[in-house]
Design a protein around this motif. Structure first.
Motif, mmCIF file in Angstrom:
data_model
loop_
_atom_site.group_PDB
_atom_site.id
_atom_site.type_symbol
_atom_site.label_atom_id
_atom_site.label_comp_id
_atom_site.label_asym_id
_atom_site.label_seq_id
_atom_site.Cartn_x
_atom_site.Cartn_y
_atom_site.Cartn_z
ATOM 1 N N VAL A 149 0.854 -1.188 0.000
ATOM 2 C CA VAL A 149 0.000 0.000 0.000
ATOM 3 C C VAL A 149 0.890 1.238 0.000
ATOM 4 C CG1 VAL A 149 -1.639 1.349 1.369
ATOM 5 C CG2 VAL A 149 -1.901 -1.143 1.210
ATOM 6 N N ALA A 150 0.589 2.188 -0.909
ATOM 7 C CA ALA A 150 1.355 3.437 -0.935
ATOM 8 C C ALA A 150 0.416 4.633 -0.985
ATOM 9 C CB ALA A 150 2.301 3.453 -2.135
ATOM 10 N N ASP A 151 0.550 5.501 0.018
ATOM 11 C CA ASP A 151 -0.254 6.726 0.062
ATOM 12 C C ASP A 151 0.502 7.692 0.962
ATOM 13 O OD1 ASP A 151 -3.669 7.339 -0.198
ATOM 14 O OD2 ASP A 151 -2.318 8.709 0.870
ATOM 15 N N ASP A 152 0.567 8.951 0.578
ATOM 16 C CA ASP A 152 1.344 9.891 1.391
ATOM 17 C C ASP A 152 0.601 10.365 2.638
ATOM 18 O OD1 ASP A 152 -0.363 11.238 -0.251
ATOM 19 O OD2 ASP A 152 0.969 12.922 -0.636
ATOM 20 N N HIS A 153 -0.650 9.929 2.799
ATOM 21 C CA HIS A 153 -1.403 10.328 3.996
ATOM 22 C C HIS A 153 -1.524 9.152 4.958
ATOM 23 C CE1 HIS A 153 -2.239 14.063 2.065
ATOM 24 N NE2 HIS A 153 -2.627 13.415 0.994
ATOM 25 N N HIS A 154 -0.865 9.307 6.081
ATOM 26 C CA HIS A 154 -0.827 8.238 7.069
ATOM 27 C C HIS A 154 -2.227 7.784 7.459
ATOM 28 C CE1 HIS A 154 1.620 6.622 10.719
ATOM 29 N NE2 HIS A 154 0.625 5.803 10.429
ATOM 30 N N ILE A 155 -3.105 8.770 7.562
ATOM 31 C CA ILE A 155 -4.467 8.483 8.015
ATOM 32 C C ILE A 155 -5.217 7.587 7.017
ATOM 33 C CG2 ILE A 155 -5.714 10.468 6.991
ATOM 34 C CD1 ILE A 155 -5.893 9.765 10.680
ATOM 35 N N VAL A 156 -4.943 7.809 5.730
ATOM 36 C CA VAL A 156 -5.569 6.989 4.687
ATOM 37 C C VAL A 156 -4.970 5.583 4.707
ATOM 38 C CG1 VAL A 156 -5.907 6.708 2.204
ATOM 39 C CG2 VAL A 156 -6.075 8.978 3.231
ATOM 40 N N ARG A 157 -3.655 5.519 4.851
ATOM 41 C CA ARG A 157 -2.992 4.212 4.919
ATOM 42 C C ARG A 157 -3.549 3.387 6.059
ATOM 43 N NH1 ARG A 157 1.837 6.800 4.520
ATOM 44 N NH2 ARG A 157 2.623 6.057 6.508
ATOM 45 N N GLN A 158 -3.695 4.053 7.194
ATOM 46 C CA GLN A 158 -4.229 3.355 8.365
ATOM 47 C C GLN A 158 -5.600 2.760 8.076
ATOM 48 O OE1 GLN A 158 -6.073 5.033 11.558
ATOM 49 N NE2 GLN A 158 -4.726 4.237 13.154
ATOM 50 N N GLY A 159 -6.438 3.542 7.415
ATOM 51 C CA GLY A 159 -7.768 3.073 7.051
ATOM 52 C C GLY A 159 -7.701 1.883 6.111
ATOM 53 N N LEU A 160 -6.839 1.967 5.110
ATOM 54 C CA LEU A 160 -6.713 0.884 4.140
ATOM 55 C C LEU A 160 -6.208 -0.392 4.803
ATOM 56 C CD1 LEU A 160 -5.038 2.839 1.178
ATOM 57 C CD2 LEU A 160 -7.396 2.019 1.292
#
Lengths: 205, 205
Positions: free
Chosen positions: A5-16
């Motif tokens: 998983v790659a996303d620059d927003h930690h909060i989105v990564r956490q959700g994913l």
DNA sequence: ATAGAAATAGGGTATTTACCCTATACTGGC
DNA sequence: GCCAGTATAGGGTAAATACCCTATTTCTAT
């Protein structure tokens, strides 16, 4: 199933991550916050699925997707975006993505998308699928001629038809004809939309 | 402490909720996916903290923030955004926000921001604070009122005076009055200039 | 050579803008 | 209390736009 998983927003990564873990659909071998790191992991570990945000600093998810395609890696890509612009979807699929998911749908459809993409399918939501179909059919109509781009550049600078005509040594009526044709091509009804388009498409700087 | 969360991306909401619950910092009385719903909940329950995404469909977090200020509600607002443009931050704070947080910082700083804002303080990251300081010092005195910004936002979306009047429940003639005043303030003569200004200044997203 | 597109430009009309004026009501500051 | 600023909204006018139509020329590709 190995997933990155790659996303620059930690909060989105956490959700994913929470979502994927709860669904017990595979193991996450890495979660990173840049396209660069994503590419390094993918090269080294060749995961089954890469879930990539499109907009990430220097190296975009789109770019990583192109690299995967160019190298012929087996990793299948699901691209995520904030705003579901049909132009972006078109680009994503042409870049070799196997799935496309607006973040607003991620919660409901990610697991489904992972299953479909992993078994060799392509995932796009039905509404986007049909939108894409008509977009691709009419795509040629969205292509503007050099002259048309020149005209809307002047328009977005705030010049009137008369002024543009004087600047380009043509009649104001011709400017109006170009303007009207562009409006029709793009489906716009107001100058404001044209200006926004010109700025966002990089036609007017 | 009563908290409401509004973001049009379920996955982001989920991340925010998990974060807030883990920190046991208050109770989330609602999580919604639009500015409209957020405003309804805030009006009815007047929570302590509202965590609002700026870009959400028709009614933005910025707009909800303005309404809260206009009504004099005790609810304190933390605005979230994807891209941290200093102009957007400036607008947000002028609209009455008590905290500003780029989503990329949310995971690390949200709880801290909630504490500061709840105890009457203002939260912005240190780097943004200093950037904001120099921005405000150099900012030309093109001072627009909240209402004027709201009007030119609608204009830059391509709406006519009539449509804007209907959307904001005022006469088209009043919209025209605002429009003309802004034109005079900024020295513009065409809608196109206004649209460019709105996009570049971060007034219209 | 011929079809098609792009660029040119005219006629015409309804809508919208830009800007002038006045006027009322509400607000915050001194 | 009074003034400045803001928001409201009406009357008016000239300019500009959006969009309909037709028509010529020029260039390009089959």
């Amino acid at each position: 199933m190995k997933i990155i998983v790659a996303d620059d927003h930690h909060i989105v990564r956490q959700g994913l991550l929470a979502l994927i873990q709860a669904a017990r659909v595979g193991s996450i071998i890495a979660d990173v916050d840049s396209g660069k790191q994503a590419w390094q992991h993918i090269l080294r570990h060749e995961p089954d699925i890469a879930i990539l945000d499109i907009t990430m600093g220097e190296v975009s998810g789109l770019n990583v997707c192109q690299r995967i395609k160019a190298r012929g890696l087996k990793t299948r890509v699901i691209l995520l975006t904030m705003h579901s612009d049909i132009k972006v979807i078109d680009n994503a699929l042409e870049a070799g993505a196997h799935g496309y998911l607006p973040k607003s749908d991620a919660f409901h459809s990610l697991i489904k998308a992972i299953h479909i993409v992993h078994t060799g399918g392509q995932y796009i939501s039905d509404s986007h699928q049909s939108e894409l179909q008509s977009y691709r059919n009419n795509k040629a109509d969205f292509e503007l001629t050099i002259r048309e781009k020149e005209i809307i550049h002047h328009i977005s600078l705030g010049q009137t038809n008369k002024e543009i005509g004087e600047a380009l040594f043509i009649s104001a009526k011709t400017v109006d004809a170009h303007r009207t044709r562009v409006m029709k091509k793009l489906g716009f009804k107001k100058t404001a939309q044209l200006v926004r388009f010109a700025i966002e498409e990089g036609i007017s700087l």
